[in-house]
Write a protein that holds these residues in place. Structure first.
Motif, PDB file in Angstrom:
ATOM      1  N   HIS A 148       4.417  15.992   0.183  1.00 46.06           N
ATOM      2  CA  HIS A 148       3.874  15.179   1.266  1.00 46.06           C
ATOM      3  C   HIS A 148       3.724  13.714   0.829  1.00 46.06           C
ATOM      4  O   HIS A 148       3.015  13.422  -0.123  1.00 46.06           O
ATOM      5  N   VAL A 149       4.420  12.840   1.526  1.00 42.48           N
ATOM      6  CA  VAL A 149       4.380  11.416   1.193  1.00 42.48           C
ATOM      7  C   VAL A 149       3.666  10.651   2.315  1.00 42.48           C
ATOM      8  O   VAL A 149       3.972  10.845   3.492  1.00 42.48           O
ATOM      9  N   LEU A 150       2.720   9.808   1.926  1.00 43.90           N
ATOM     10  CA  LEU A 150       2.059   8.954   2.908  1.00 43.90           C
ATOM     11  C   LEU A 150       2.605   7.535   2.756  1.00 43.90           C
ATOM     12  O   LEU A 150       2.566   6.967   1.664  1.00 43.90           O
ATOM     13  N   ILE A 151       3.123   6.984   3.851  1.00 44.85           N
ATOM     14  CA  ILE A 151       3.682   5.633   3.815  1.00 44.85           C
ATOM     15  C   ILE A 151       2.721   4.686   4.516  1.00 44.85           C
ATOM     16  O   ILE A 151       2.371   4.898   5.675  1.00 44.85           O
ATOM     17  N   VAL A 152       2.276   3.670   3.802  1.00 46.16           N
ATOM     18  CA  VAL A 152       1.336   2.708   4.377  1.00 46.16           C
ATOM     19  C   VAL A 152       2.016   1.342   4.419  1.00 46.16           C
ATOM     20  O   VAL A 152       2.271   0.730   3.384  1.00 46.16           O
ATOM     21  N   ASP A 153       2.360   0.894   5.623  1.00 46.00           N
ATOM     22  CA  ASP A 153       3.028  -0.388   5.761  1.00 46.00           C
ATOM     23  C   ASP A 153       2.774  -0.897   7.175  1.00 46.00           C
ATOM     24  O   ASP A 153       2.805  -0.115   8.131  1.00 46.00           O
ATOM     25  N   SER A 164      -6.993   1.133   6.366  1.00 42.30           N
ATOM     26  CA  SER A 164      -8.076   1.968   6.898  1.00 42.30           C
ATOM     27  C   SER A 164      -7.524   3.263   7.458  1.00 42.30           C
ATOM     28  O   SER A 164      -8.059   4.347   7.217  1.00 42.30           O
ATOM     29  N   GLU A 165      -6.406   3.129   8.214  1.00 36.76           N
ATOM     30  CA  GLU A 165      -5.808   4.330   8.788  1.00 36.76           C
ATOM     31  C   GLU A 165      -5.346   5.280   7.673  1.00 36.76           C
ATOM     32  O   GLU A 165      -5.528   6.496   7.755  1.00 36.76           O
ATOM     33  N   ALA A 166      -4.780   4.682   6.610  1.00 40.44           N
ATOM     34  CA  ALA A 166      -4.291   5.487   5.489  1.00 40.44           C
ATOM     35  C   ALA A 166      -5.432   6.304   4.878  1.00 40.44           C
ATOM     36  O   ALA A 166      -5.293   7.505   4.643  1.00 40.44           O
ATOM     37  N   LEU A 167      -6.571   5.644   4.661  1.00 39.46           N
ATOM     38  CA  LEU A 167      -7.696   6.338   4.026  1.00 39.46           C
ATOM     39  C   LEU A 167      -8.215   7.456   4.926  1.00 39.46           C
ATOM     40  O   LEU A 167      -8.574   8.533   4.462  1.00 39.46           O
ATOM     41  N   ARG A 168      -8.212   7.180   6.237  1.00 40.69           N
ATOM     42  CA  ARG A 168      -8.646   8.202   7.190  1.00 40.69           C
ATOM     43  C   ARG A 168      -7.730   9.429   7.104  1.00 40.69           C
ATOM     44  O   ARG A 168      -8.182  10.566   7.033  1.00 40.69           O
ATOM     45  N   PRO A 228      -2.245  13.487   0.379  1.00 42.46           N
ATOM     46  CA  PRO A 228      -0.797  13.541   0.161  1.00 42.46           C
ATOM     47  C   PRO A 228      -0.484  13.755  -1.322  1.00 42.46           C
ATOM     48  O   PRO A 228      -1.383  13.670  -2.159  1.00 42.46           O
ATOM     49  N   ASP A 229       0.790  14.033  -1.614  1.00 45.61           N
ATOM     50  CA  ASP A 229       1.182  14.170  -3.010  1.00 45.61           C
ATOM     51  C   ASP A 229       1.509  12.815  -3.610  1.00 45.61           C
ATOM     52  O   ASP A 229       1.442  12.627  -4.815  1.00 45.61           O
ATOM     53  N   ILE A 230       1.881  11.881  -2.749  1.00 47.81           N
ATOM     54  CA  ILE A 230       2.262  10.561  -3.247  1.00 47.81           C
ATOM     55  C   ILE A 230       2.031   9.535  -2.130  1.00 47.81           C
ATOM     56  O   ILE A 230       2.184   9.856  -0.953  1.00 47.81           O
ATOM     57  N   VAL A 231       1.624   8.324  -2.520  1.00 52.69           N
ATOM     58  CA  VAL A 231       1.363   7.286  -1.523  1.00 52.69           C
ATOM     59  C   VAL A 231       2.319   6.120  -1.761  1.00 52.69           C
ATOM     60  O   VAL A 231       2.494   5.679  -2.900  1.00 52.69           O
ATOM     61  N   VAL A 232       2.954   5.650  -0.684  1.00 53.29           N
ATOM     62  CA  VAL A 232       3.790   4.455  -0.759  1.00 53.29           C
ATOM     63  C   VAL A 232       3.003   3.343  -0.060  1.00 53.29           C
ATOM     64  O   VAL A 232       2.667   3.466   1.115  1.00 53.29           O
ATOM     65  N   LEU A 233       2.687   2.283  -0.801  1.00 55.98           N
ATOM     66  CA  LEU A 233       1.718   1.318  -0.302  1.00 55.98           C
ATOM     67  C   LEU A 233       2.280  -0.101  -0.262  1.00 55.98           C
ATOM     68  O   LEU A 233       2.734  -0.621  -1.279  1.00 55.98           O
ATOM     69  N   ASP A 234       2.229  -0.706   0.912  1.00 57.88           N
ATOM     70  CA  ASP A 234       2.562  -2.120   1.055  1.00 57.88           C
ATOM     71  C   ASP A 234       1.345  -2.908   0.587  1.00 57.88           C
ATOM     72  O   ASP A 234       0.222  -2.398   0.618  1.00 57.88           O
ATOM     73  N   LEU A 235       1.521  -4.140   0.148  1.00 62.32           N
ATOM     74  CA  LEU A 235       0.360  -4.894  -0.319  1.00 62.32           C
ATOM     75  C   LEU A 235      -0.189  -5.833   0.742  1.00 62.32           C
ATOM     76  O   LEU A 235      -1.371  -5.887   1.011  1.00 62.32           O
ATOM     77  N   LYS A 236       0.738  -6.583   1.362  1.00 67.85           N
ATOM     78  CA  LYS A 236       0.274  -7.597   2.307  1.00 67.85           C
ATOM     79  C   LYS A 236       0.137  -6.957   3.681  1.00 67.85           C
ATOM     80  O   LYS A 236       1.112  -6.733   4.374  1.00 67.85           O
ATOM     81  N   MET A 237      -1.090  -6.614   4.029  1.00 65.86           N
ATOM     82  CA  MET A 237      -1.331  -5.993   5.328  1.00 65.86           C
ATOM     83  C   MET A 237      -2.578  -6.624   5.923  1.00 65.86           C
ATOM     84  O   MET A 237      -3.508  -6.977   5.191  1.00 65.86           O
ATOM     85  N   GLY A 250      -6.129  -6.593   7.873  1.00 61.29           N
ATOM     86  CA  GLY A 250      -7.251  -5.663   7.703  1.00 61.29           C
ATOM     87  C   GLY A 250      -7.424  -5.353   6.231  1.00 61.29           C
ATOM     88  O   GLY A 250      -7.370  -6.245   5.390  1.00 61.29           O
ATOM     89  N   LEU A 251      -7.574  -4.052   5.927  1.00 59.67           N
ATOM     90  CA  LEU A 251      -7.715  -3.635   4.531  1.00 59.67           C
ATOM     91  C   LEU A 251      -6.361  -3.787   3.855  1.00 59.67           C
ATOM     92  O   LEU A 251      -5.412  -3.087   4.196  1.00 59.67           O
ATOM     93  N   ASP A 252      -6.242  -4.719   2.926  1.00 64.40           N
ATOM     94  CA  ASP A 252      -4.924  -4.966   2.329  1.00 64.40           C
ATOM     95  C   ASP A 252      -4.618  -3.945   1.226  1.00 64.40           C
ATOM     96  O   ASP A 252      -5.432  -3.055   0.935  1.00 64.40           O
ATOM     97  N   GLY A 253      -3.423  -4.105   0.627  1.00 60.02           N
ATOM     98  CA  GLY A 253      -2.964  -3.131  -0.359  1.00 60.02           C
ATOM     99  C   GLY A 253      -3.913  -2.924  -1.526  1.00 60.02           C
ATOM    100  O   GLY A 253      -4.336  -1.799  -1.797  1.00 60.02           O
TER     101      GLY A 253
END
Lengths: 545, 140
Positions: free
Chosen positions: A391-396, A423-427, A434-443, A445-448
């Protein structure tokens, strides 16, 4: 006493003056805009050259006016709100404020202000950074993402067409030749039979080449699917020996199989591993002269107890040392073949495909060779691969990026969830880790980095890929505080992205699953500080890892 | 003589199949697109259908669904033929109840083998049923 006091005063004055001078210098030379407003009246007390030049004014045209009276700020609705807030609370922060300069040029600025006391008055200092170039770069990045997406679709369509258009005429050609060979169109003499046999063989050869081409296309567009099943590798090795024994015998080469008993079944794609074994063994037969020997052996990998190893050892002519490193390289092969004594050697894509297929299994392939003595091609595959449906969570915050990564990963059997921001990712993570998180930095609200901090606090060492367009930016520095993570630079080719995700899952599982019994429940955060890996070693050497 | 319907848009491949099938004692006819496939199937009620996946006027999957719905072809064994070999195809084909999937250029012997097998098995099944019916009658 008195003179001492005077001295102190003088020194104090001098220090103040010196500080003022250096402040002034900074103010005048700053490469960011600085605006000093009177907090009570909202009128401009001072403005530095960078800002008045940027906006196309002179200092005297700006000083004494309120910001709202200046044309760049005047007509923009959102700016009115900003100005009201600025005067009311003294604090505003805009990450991206569109402005128009006096000569009509559209620019974007980052606008941050703070109130402080200067003497007996409150002043507001506004720092204005021109982010037009950065914005343009972002737009370009977005455009290239879109382009890559389209290109991917085009390539995909192309390979479907290629597959269909090439194979269809080949099918009928081969069929009609077979029909004639089988005597369905009347009797044939021996010469006719022989020649048609050659034609049919060529059709089969052509079919293999088309399949190689398709495989390469699939590999390079990240569309190669590996269907893992837990199987005894020994059965596959024996099968290949059985299939190729006649070919070896026909050339007067002995082909034997030597497998360690009681090996565990391993997660592999049957067809693909058969393809690798067939390719390596066919090559061995091709390059081994009559009277030679080929031995396929299977056992625990001597260098890695987590893997099984297959060796294909021949007594052929061997490969020159300077070519060993390049033999799996796709471009090199064509060259090598051009100088080869063997005219019928194929496209030379075989070893490249083998390498990529073994890679996709989380394994490794290599060759050892001695001129005149023979070569040994070896590969290892892990005994335990990653679980199915990782399970991969993509935050971008970019829809395009999210969608493209989702498609790429889902294509490779990953289970994918996406989030628009931290924030949505943490929720989502609270609902399901997830097993792995893919995270953008510049977002927004709550940034990377802030998201990563929360992740580290609540989910320990869960594997994180930081996927950013600004690998040199400040945010990466901030994120470093909450390492480990793997850094990938946008726009990463899909194939490399998938490989990285796969490798990280695998490493994480072998490292933590075994030691701690449960993935994701890693020990304290602090120990991992400053440990990160970069997938772009040329640009980002691992810091202190 | 068993009737086999070949739904294949490449006329040359279809012709080659007809020659092979006729040589093996089958009666074969060709439909060059999905619409012709459906109407011919309704008319000739084939014993088996060879179905190409990419077809003009609707793909092979849609046509297979149509075959399932039509009383004339519901229960008729279908073998798919395809030029692309994506693993997901296999799943889809199985879901549609097909008895086989052959990739172009196909191995004719294997293809004919699986057709022969299918009919032999059907004959066996029929024989077995008749036998058991006969033995049941005898018991009575």
């Amino acid at each position: 006493m008195k003179s001492n006091h005077q001295n102190e005063n003088v020194t104090g004055h001098e220090a103040l003056r010196a500080s003022e001078v250096s402040y002034r210098r900074l103010f005048e030379a700053a490469k960011d805009g600085i605006l000093i407003l009177d907090a009570d009246t909202g009128r401009i007390n001072d403005v530095n050259p960078f800002l008045f030049n940027l906006l196309g004014f002179s200092r005297s045209e700006m000083v004494g006016k309120t910001v709202g009276e200046l044309s760049p700020f005047k007509d923009i609705e959102s700016n009115k709100v900003m100005l009201e807030r600025l005067q009311k609370s003294g604090y505003v922060r805009y990450e991206d404020l569109p402005l128009e300069t006096r000569d009509g040029r559209k620019i974007a600025v980052e606008f941050v202000s703070n109130v402080y006391q200067a003497g007996d008055r409150n002043v507001i200092q506004c720092n204005v950074r021109d982010i037009t170039a950065r914005k343009q770069a972002e737009e370009q990045l977005k455009a290239s993402f879109k382009e890559i997406g389209e290109l991917n679709t085009n390539i995909r369509n192309f390979y479907h067409t290629l597959s269909h258009e090439l194979k269809t005429p080949l099918t009928s050609a081969r069929e009609f030749i077979s029909i004639v060979i089988d005597g369905l169109a009347g009797p044939l003499n021996e010469t006719q039979l022989e020649y048609l046999g050659v034609a049919k063989e060529s059709c089969d050869q052509l079919c293999l080449y088309i399949n190689d081409l398709l495989d390469v296309t699939r590999l390079e567009t990240g569309k190669m699917r590996i269907e893992f099943q837990t199987l005894p590798l020994v059965a596959l090795v024996e099968r290949v020996v059985e299939i190729l024994a006649p070919a070896a015998a026909g050339k007067g080469v002995s082909l034997i199989c030597d497998c360690q008993p009681d090996l565990p079944a391993v997660p592999i794609d049957r067809q693909r591993i058969l393809q690798v074994l067939t390719n390596l063994t066919t090559n061995a037969i091709k390059f081994t002269p009559a009277g030679g020997h080929i031995r396929l052996s299977l056992g625990e990998a001597p260098a890695d107890p987590e893997c099984l190893q297959v060796d294909v050892r021949d007594t052929g002519r061997g490969i020159p040392e300077d070519q060993l490193d390049m033999i799996f390289n796709r471009r090199y092969q064509a060259n090598y073949n051009a100088h080869s004594v063997d005219a019928q050697i194929g496209l030379g894509l075989g070893l490249y495909i083998c390498q990529e297929l073994v890679d996709l299994h989380g394994g490794r392939i290599w060759v050892e060779s001695e001129i005149g003595k023979g070569s040994t091609f070896s590969f290892v595959v892990p005994k335990q691969a990653m679980r199915k449906g990782t399970h991969v969570l993509i935050v971008d915050d970019d829809d395009g990026v999210r969608e493209m990564l989702r498609l790429t990963l889902e294509d490779q059997q990953f289970e994918v969830t996406t989030a628009e921001g931290g924030s949505e990712a943490l929720r989502l993570m609270e609902m399901k880790t997830p097993d792995i998180v893919v995270l953008d930095l510049k977002m927004a609200g709550l940034d990377g980095p802030s998201t990563l901090k929360e992740i580290r606090m609540n989910w320990g060492f869960i594997p994180v890929i930081v996927y950013t367009g600004y690998p040199d930016g400040d945010l990466v520095g901030q994120a470093m505080e909450f390492s480990p993570f793997t850094l990938l630079t946008k726009a990463c080719p899909p194939k490399r992205f998938v490989e990285t995700v796969r490798r990280m899952c695998h490493t994480h599982e072998t490292r933590f699953l075994k030691k701690n019994g449960k993935a994701g429940q890693a020990p304290a955060v602090q120990r991992a500080r400053n440990h990160f890996t970069s997938e772009d070693p040329a640009r980002h050497p691992p810091l202190n890892s | 003589m068993k009737k086999i319907l070949i739904v294949e848009d490449d006329q040359k491949t279809a012709m080659a199949l007809v020659i092979r099938l006729k040589a093996n004692g089958y009666n074969a006819s060709i439909a060059p697109d999905a619409i012709a496939g459906a109407s011919q199937a309704r008319a000739i009620k084939p014993d088996l259908i060879l179905l190409d996946i990419s077809l003009p006027a609707g793909d092979g999957f849609q046509l297979a669904e149509t075959f399932l719905r039509m009383p004339e072809t519901n229960g008729t064994p279908v073998i798919f033929i395809t030029a692309s070999k994506d693993p997901e195809l296999m799943q889809k084909v199985m879901q549609l109840g097909a008895i086989g999937l052959f990739e172009k250029p196909f191995d004719t012997e294997k293809l004919l083998g699986s057709i022969d097998d299918k009919f032999n098995r059907m004959t066996d099944l029929l024989n077995a049923r008749q036998c058991s019916a006969a033995s049941n009658q005898l018991k009575r």
